[in-house]
Design a protein around this motif. Structure first.
Motif, PDB file in Angstrom:
ATOM      1  N   VAL A   1       5.862  19.935 -15.482  1.00 17.07           N
ATOM      2  CA  VAL A   1       5.410  18.916 -16.435  1.00 17.07           C
ATOM      3  C   VAL A   1       6.338  18.900 -17.654  1.00 17.07           C
TER       4      VAL A   1
ATOM      5  N   ALA B   1       9.416  19.961 -17.800  1.00 15.38           N
ATOM      6  CA  ALA B   1      10.745  19.469 -17.415  1.00 15.38           C
ATOM      7  C   ALA B   1      10.735  17.941 -17.333  1.00 15.38           C
ATOM      8  N   ALA B   2       9.652  17.392 -16.787  1.00 18.57           N
ATOM      9  CA  ALA B   2       9.536  15.932 -16.689  1.00 18.57           C
ATOM     10  C   ALA B   2       9.539  15.318 -18.085  1.00 18.57           C
ATOM     11  N   TYR B   3       8.833  15.967 -18.994  1.00 17.99           N
ATOM     12  CA  TYR B   3       8.779  15.489 -20.377  1.00 17.99           C
ATOM     13  C   TYR B   3      10.185  15.447 -20.982  1.00 17.99           C
ATOM     14  N   LYS B   4      10.926  16.524 -20.788  1.00 20.76           N
ATOM     15  CA  LYS B   4      12.281  16.582 -21.352  1.00 20.76           C
ATOM     16  C   LYS B   4      13.168  15.492 -20.758  1.00 20.76           C
ATOM     17  N   ALA B   5      13.063  15.349 -19.419  1.00 20.06           N
ATOM     18  CA  ALA B   5      13.914  14.367 -18.733  1.00 20.06           C
ATOM     19  C   ALA B   5      13.575  12.947 -19.186  1.00 20.06           C
TER      20      ALA B   5
ATOM     21  N   ASP C   1      14.548  12.726 -11.905  1.00 21.28           N
ATOM     22  CA  ASP C   1      14.253  13.262 -13.238  1.00 21.28           C
ATOM     23  C   ASP C   1      14.183  14.785 -13.217  1.00 21.28           C
ATOM     24  N   VAL C   2      13.547  15.315 -12.162  1.00 25.08           N
ATOM     25  CA  VAL C   2      13.351  16.769 -12.089  1.00 25.08           C
ATOM     26  C   VAL C   2      13.715  17.275 -10.690  1.00 25.08           C
TER      27      VAL C   2
ATOM     28  N   GLU D   1      16.524  17.197 -15.039  1.00 21.85           N
ATOM     29  CA  GLU D   1      16.123  18.531 -15.496  1.00 21.85           C
ATOM     30  C   GLU D   1      16.088  19.396 -14.248  1.00 21.85           C
TER      31      GLU D   1
ATOM     32  N   GLY E   1       3.776  19.279 -10.644  1.00 16.98           N
ATOM     33  CA  GLY E   1       3.618  19.057 -12.088  1.00 16.98           C
ATOM     34  C   GLY E   1       4.495  17.911 -12.569  1.00 16.98           C
ATOM     35  N   ALA E   2       5.748  17.910 -12.121  1.00 17.95           N
ATOM     36  CA  ALA E   2       6.711  16.900 -12.571  1.00 17.95           C
ATOM     37  C   ALA E   2       6.317  15.509 -12.073  1.00 17.95           C
TER      38      ALA E   2
ATOM     39  N   ALA F   1       3.315  14.269 -13.822  1.00 17.88           N
ATOM     40  CA  ALA F   1       3.674  13.911 -15.195  1.00 17.88           C
ATOM     41  C   ALA F   1       4.180  12.482 -15.271  1.00 17.88           C
TER      42      ALA F   1
ATOM     43  N   SER G   1       7.273  11.592 -13.366  1.00 21.77           N
ATOM     44  CA  SER G   1       8.719  11.592 -13.157  1.00 21.77           C
ATOM     45  C   SER G   1       9.041  11.652 -11.673  1.00 21.77           C
TER      46      SER G   1
ATOM     47  N   LEU H   1       1.674  12.414 -18.735  1.00 20.27           N
ATOM     48  CA  LEU H   1       2.311  12.402 -20.054  1.00 20.27           C
ATOM     49  C   LEU H   1       1.869  11.238 -20.928  1.00 20.27           C
TER      50      LEU H   1
END
Lengths: 326, 402
Positions: A94, A96-100, B30-31, B59, B75-76, B79, B81, B208
């Motif tokens: 989560v 990492a997704a935020y940063k990206a 993205d991730v 990332e 998680g990603a 979120a 992504s 997010l």
């Protein structure tokens, strides 16, 4: 840097804190007297006061099961549950997704968010240990909060590596050939500190000012923080529901649960009881230690006390070492 | 801004791992969370190089295990992504629990699986036991025959996964070493064209979005769990159509044809081989060889989509042929089952049409055991005997020392 910032930013008085809307709605199914919901509400009070949105990854456990039974839901804040052993890995993704997405301009820039992994001791000390260690080592910007109720309470009081020595649990019960758990409690905050992360703290919701100050520091810390929170479990510990905070307080006053922090490698005990009470006073409030009070088992209480003293001494030593360095 | 490397269709000598990494660079997720495992390690290294040199905006999370790789992808993706990963064999087995969570939470994660044997005995070489073991975890499953197919399938997988009718994760398998490490000709597509083809992810209920807080992964008790699972079946049924449409769009854009199955000289074939993965290439050669040398008419059905299984496509191809016997090639075991997992699917297709042909199963290539021309010839010889009425067991091992 975090230190300076933390000192400058004050947490408003309690009266004001209670005015913020609750993010953990009532009606959840946690037991009466449960420590975990108090811990969560104290977390949100600080986050609200400082203007942070918390994005929580919750491991399987009491809190997860009791707050999100479909179609009901207690969370008024972003929340994800993945599995038992992977809250830290989930929040890594989560974050990492935020940063990206932020880098790509796909997220609003005016929001202050903080990522939180929330798990019980089973999801932290035991099955989630690897995931936790990995996320701490990688340095994600998140707070790991363990609500430590010292056994697998959600499923009926099975022992964990956080269970204290001699506690009666359903998977290491007291019997004619057994005194309860033969092993000592894993000292996890120390292991977390060994990762060299910027902030580690142990807290108890009875000492809420201390709790909030530490959670505030964790919020302001860039990188991983680990907070180990004492979470009374009347059902599992066989203690009185209405005495939850009293039990919590005694854990601190007997030095069983020292309140300390490790900030950028510097150890500090944040509360030192003037006249520590014997641990016996803490133990006697809980049915899980009942067998220790049989006359033939008195020596076990002494042994328990000796371990508490040892750990306390070790902590004091760590604190002194930090002072010498400065 | 990351540099544009490939501006026109470019022929390159690439391994499957290089091709898959190149697709990931062009997709620019993205991730990416990954853990190295033979024979996938090289893929992760190539991608890490892209990250280290600013060739992707991703990332990159070098996690401590495959379990955490898939957990971080969950998680990603939740979120909001685009998340990708890659693994192999035991790594996929270690992810198993989280595979079902990814699909149950309807997260469009895309993953390369470099197919590797499972332990014990420990073995690092290619077979498909890994993906077959994850067969019922709710992922769309594609298999590639060569490096270029892996590249093309990965690009298509993004659109398949993210389509609102599916919203399911996709794994794309390529045989360990035989594809992952062998250098072949690959026709790379231009960076911009891939970017345009995969498009932007449209997040659904992103974690997010703090102004509209959502809960992901709630508890479903006896009163609702089955309804969630029923919806997953619906999504998988939709996937059949979506995979087809995306394949057609890919062909239109790049001139490379992708369908659920590929048929090779089945129209007039007496003997049908059903196979998936790299061995299809060898089998095509054998089909040609036997036609030329002995006038034996064999044909091949290569399964590209394994989940959802294209029952109708397979049966249409069989019925349109001269089929006298079917041989199913499984690069995985189902101990205690009738024959391999692919065998069971083909048996089901016949039941669905109430039309039955003599068939038998061949177990091959376990733990990287070679499957050569002569072994496939041997299998076809058995099929001819089966068609002639001879009793042939349902499990036949190819290139086994007995």
């Amino acid at each position: 840097m975090a230190q300076v910032k933390a000192a400058e930013i004050k947490i408003p008085p309690l009266k004001k804190l209670t005015n913020y809307p609750e993010k953990l709605a009532p009606g959840h199914r946690l037991c009466a007297g449960c420590g975990a919901s108090i811990i969560i509400r104290q977390m949100y009070m600080v986050a609200n006061a400082l203007g942070y949105e918390l994005i929580i990854a919750n491991a399987t456990g009491c809190v997860e099961v009791c707050t999100t039974i479909y179609p009901y839901n207690s969370w008024k804040s972003p929340w994800i549950h993945n599995a038992f052993e992977n809250a830290a890995a989930t929040i890594s993704g989560v974050e990492a997704a935020y940063k990206a997405l932020k880098r790509k301009g796909k997220l609003p820039t005016d929001k202050k968010v903080k990522f939180v992994a929330l798990a019980g001791d089973g999801g932290t000390y035991d099955i989630g240990f690897q995931s936790l260690s990995g996320a701490l080592e990688r340095g994600h910007d998140f707070i790991y909060v363990c609500y430590d109720n010292e056994a697998y309470m959600n499923t009926g009081i099975q022992r964990s590596s956080a269970t204290p020595k001699y506690a009666n649990t359903t998977t290491q019960p007291v019997g004619s050939e057994s005194l309860g758990k033969p092993q000592s409690k894993k000292w996890l905050p120390v292991v977390a500190a060994a990762h060299g992360i910027p902030y580690v703290a142990q807290v108890a919701p009875s000492h809420w000012k201390d709790f909030m100050e530490k959670f505030k520091k964790a919020l302001l810390t860039e990188g991983p923080s680990f907070i180990n929170a004492f979470s009374v479990c009347p059902r599992g510990w066989r203690s009185k529901e209405e005495e939850g905070i009293l039990v919590t307080k005694l854990a601190v006053e007997t030095n069983y649960w020292p309140l300390f922090e490790v900030e950028n490698g510097k150890w500090r005990i944040t509360y030192k009881p003037r006249n520590p009470k014997p641990v016996e006073e803490y133990l006697k409030m809980q049915g899980r230690f009942k067998h220790l009070f049989k006359p033939e088992n008195r020596r076990l209480i002494e042994e328990f006390q000796a371990e508490v003293d040892n750990r306390w001494e070790w902590l004091n030593h760590m604190e002194e070492m930090g002072e010498e360095k400065c | 801004m990351r540099p544009e490397l490939i501006k026109e269709v470019t022929y390159v000598p690439y391994s499957g791992n290089m091709a898959a990494a190149e697709a990931m660079r062009q997709i620019n997720p993205d991730v990416v969370a990954a853990y190295p495992i033979t024979p996938q390690t090289e893929l992760m290294q190539f991608f890490a190089d892209f990250v280290a040199n600013g060739l992707v905006d991703s990332e990159y999370i070098p996690v401590e295990s495959e379990h955490s790789a898939m957990s971080a992808c969950v998680g990603a993706a939740a979120a909001g992504s685009r998340a990708m990963t890659a693994t192999a064999g035991p790594g996929l087995a270690y992810m198993w629990e989280v595979l079902g969570i990814a699909s149950g939470m309807r997260l469009p994660i895309v993953m390369t699986v470099v197919n590797r044997a499972l332990s014990a005995p420990i073995n690092i070489h290619g077979d498909q036991s890994d993906m077959m073991g994850a067969r019922d975890q709710g992922w769309i499953m594609l298999f590639s025959e060569n490096a270029e197919e892996q590249y093309d399938n990965l690009i298509q997988a993004i659109r398949i996964a993210e389509d609102e009718r599916t919203r399911l994760p996709v794994m794309v398998g390529m045989d360990g070493f035989v594809i992952s490490h062998a250098i072949e000709r690959v026709r790379l597509l231009p960076d911009r064209a891939v970017e345009e083809f995969v498009g932007e992810l449209k997040p659904m209920y992103p974690l997010l979005d703090v102004d509209n807080p959502v809960t992901h992964g709630a508890v479903a008790m006896t009163d609702s769990y089955m309804e969630f699972k029923r919806q997953q079946r619906e999504a998988m049924t939709n996937a059949y159509k979506v995979i087809k449409e995306v394949g057609e769009a890919f062909e239109e854009a790049f001139g490379r044809k992708y369908e659920h199955i590929e048929t090779y000289k089945t129209e007039d074939a007496d003997y049908i081989l059903v196979i998936t993965g790299s061995a299809a290439g060898t089998a095509k050669y054998v089909v040609d060889k036997l036609r030329e040398e002995k006038s034996i008419k064999a044909g091949l059905i290569k399964i590209r989509t394994f989940r959802p299984f294209p029952y109708n496509d397979v049966m249409d191809a069989i019925e349109a042929s001269n089929c006298k016997a079917i041989g199913i090639f499984d690069r995985a075991e189902t101990f205690g089952g009738a024959s391999g997992p692919l065998f069971e699917e083909v048996a089901t297709t016949q039941y669905l049409r109430r039309k039955y042909y003599p068939m038998t199963g061949f177990i091959y290539g376990l733990g990287g055991r070679d499957t050569n021309v002569n072994h496939i010839e041997e299998a076809i010889d058995k099929l001819m005997r089966l068609a002639a009425g001879e009793e042939i067991p349902l499990v036949n091992y190819l290139n086994l020392k007995e």
